[in-house]
Design a protein around this motif. Sequence first.
Motif, PDB file in Angstrom:
ATOM      1  N   ASP A  71       0.817  -1.213   0.000  1.00 54.21           N
ATOM      2  CA  ASP A  71       0.000   0.000   0.000  1.00 54.21           C
ATOM      3  C   ASP A  71       0.854   1.267   0.000  1.00 54.21           C
ATOM      4  O   ASP A  71       0.545   2.235  -0.695  1.00 54.21           O
ATOM      5  CB  ASP A  71      -0.918   0.025   1.232  1.00 54.21           C
TER       6      ASP A  71
ATOM      7  N   SER B 191       0.939   3.905  -3.020  1.00 57.06           N
ATOM      8  CA  SER B 191       0.480   5.277  -2.753  1.00 57.06           C
ATOM      9  C   SER B 191       1.532   6.288  -3.166  1.00 57.06           C
ATOM     10  O   SER B 191       1.201   7.394  -3.613  1.00 57.06           O
ATOM     11  CB  SER B 191       0.159   5.448  -1.265  1.00 57.06           C
TER      12      SER B 191
ATOM     13  N   SER C 215      -3.705  11.135  -5.079  1.00 53.56           N
ATOM     14  CA  SER C 215      -4.092  10.845  -3.693  1.00 53.56           C
ATOM     15  C   SER C 215      -5.382  11.537  -3.262  1.00 53.56           C
ATOM     16  O   SER C 215      -6.063  11.063  -2.376  1.00 53.56           O
ATOM     17  CB  SER C 215      -2.954  11.214  -2.740  1.00 53.56           C
TER      18      SER C 215
ATOM     19  N   SER D  48     -11.307  10.554  -5.881  1.00 53.28           N
ATOM     20  CA  SER D  48     -12.289   9.647  -5.281  1.00 53.28           C
ATOM     21  C   SER D  48     -11.934   8.183  -5.536  1.00 53.28           C
ATOM     22  O   SER D  48     -12.271   7.310  -4.739  1.00 53.28           O
ATOM     23  CB  SER D  48     -13.673   9.940  -5.852  1.00 53.28           C
TER      24      SER D  48
ATOM     25  N   PHE E  46      -8.950   6.865  -5.540  1.00 54.48           N
ATOM     26  CA  PHE E  46      -7.607   6.522  -5.063  1.00 54.48           C
ATOM     27  C   PHE E  46      -7.576   5.196  -4.286  1.00 54.48           C
ATOM     28  O   PHE E  46      -6.734   4.334  -4.547  1.00 54.48           O
ATOM     29  CB  PHE E  46      -7.040   7.660  -4.206  1.00 54.48           C
ATOM     30  N   GLY E  47      -8.494   5.023  -3.339  1.00 54.98           N
ATOM     31  CA  GLY E  47      -8.504   3.801  -2.534  1.00 54.98           C
ATOM     32  C   GLY E  47      -8.690   2.565  -3.389  1.00 54.98           C
ATOM     33  O   GLY E  47      -7.994   1.549  -3.215  1.00 54.98           O
ATOM     34  N   SER E  48      -9.604   2.664  -4.333  1.00 59.46           N
ATOM     35  CA  SER E  48      -9.866   1.555  -5.241  1.00 59.46           C
ATOM     36  C   SER E  48      -8.655   1.268  -6.132  1.00 59.46           C
ATOM     37  O   SER E  48      -8.300   0.109  -6.381  1.00 59.46           O
ATOM     38  CB  SER E  48     -11.098   1.904  -6.079  1.00 59.46           C
TER      39      SER E  48
ATOM     40  N   ILE F 243      -5.476   1.842  -5.379  1.00 55.07           N
ATOM     41  CA  ILE F 243      -4.415   1.207  -4.586  1.00 55.07           C
ATOM     42  C   ILE F 243      -4.737  -0.278  -4.358  1.00 55.07           C
ATOM     43  O   ILE F 243      -3.862  -1.144  -4.453  1.00 55.07           O
ATOM     44  CB  ILE F 243      -4.220   1.951  -3.235  1.00 55.07           C
ATOM     45  N   LYS F 244      -6.011  -0.578  -4.117  1.00 54.49           N
ATOM     46  CA  LYS F 244      -6.417  -1.970  -3.932  1.00 54.49           C
ATOM     47  C   LYS F 244      -6.160  -2.786  -5.209  1.00 54.49           C
ATOM     48  O   LYS F 244      -5.656  -3.908  -5.173  1.00 54.49           O
ATOM     49  CB  LYS F 244      -7.907  -2.017  -3.560  1.00 54.49           C
TER      50      LYS F 244
END
Length: 153
Positions: A49, A53, A60, A63, A65-67, A69-70
């Motif tokens: 992660d 990142s 970063s 909206s 971003f989290g998806s 990185i996953k």
Amino acid sequence: CSCCAVETERTLAMIKPDGLSGNYTEKIKVAILDYGFHIVKETEVQLDDERASLFYAEHSGRSFFGSLIKYITSGPVLAMVLERPDAIAQWRALIGPTDARKAKTSHPNSIRAMCGLDSEKNCVHGSDSPESAAREISFFFGDGLETVEHDEL
Ligand code: RTP
Ligand code: MG
């Protein structure tokens, strides 16, 4: 810079986890070589992660971003340094638009049309500027000091 030689350029290409797990690596490499690139170096790595990142730091605040990185940590990636004249623009032309669904209609011969799924799972990455290329090549192949600029690149 000499008077007549065409200057070569380097870019950072990355086959994302869906490209590797879908067994598209050899097809992508054939497309790369057919397009006149030389594969200078390559390395297969599993990003965590924190590293992911850092690689995508410019996104970063977005909206997705989290998806993202996953997705990019869901399996190993294959990073490659590609070389040819105008490599940065030519590699982005070969991979096609970000949204693989659009690629399938507007750029049917592109790599994302071949192995991408949608606007996130688009199977490959390409540097978008000389500054990004230098930073991203250093990220995967440098000394770990990602913020240091390497003039020789
Ligand atoms: P890349 O950096 O991977 O070569 O792709 P790109 O320049 O065409 O696209 P960019 O705007 O830099 O976005 C980086 C990656 O984030 C994911 N993304 N998801 N869900 C979304 O709306 C969305 N938008 C972008 C994609 O994996 C994209 O390649
Ligand atoms: Mg980008």
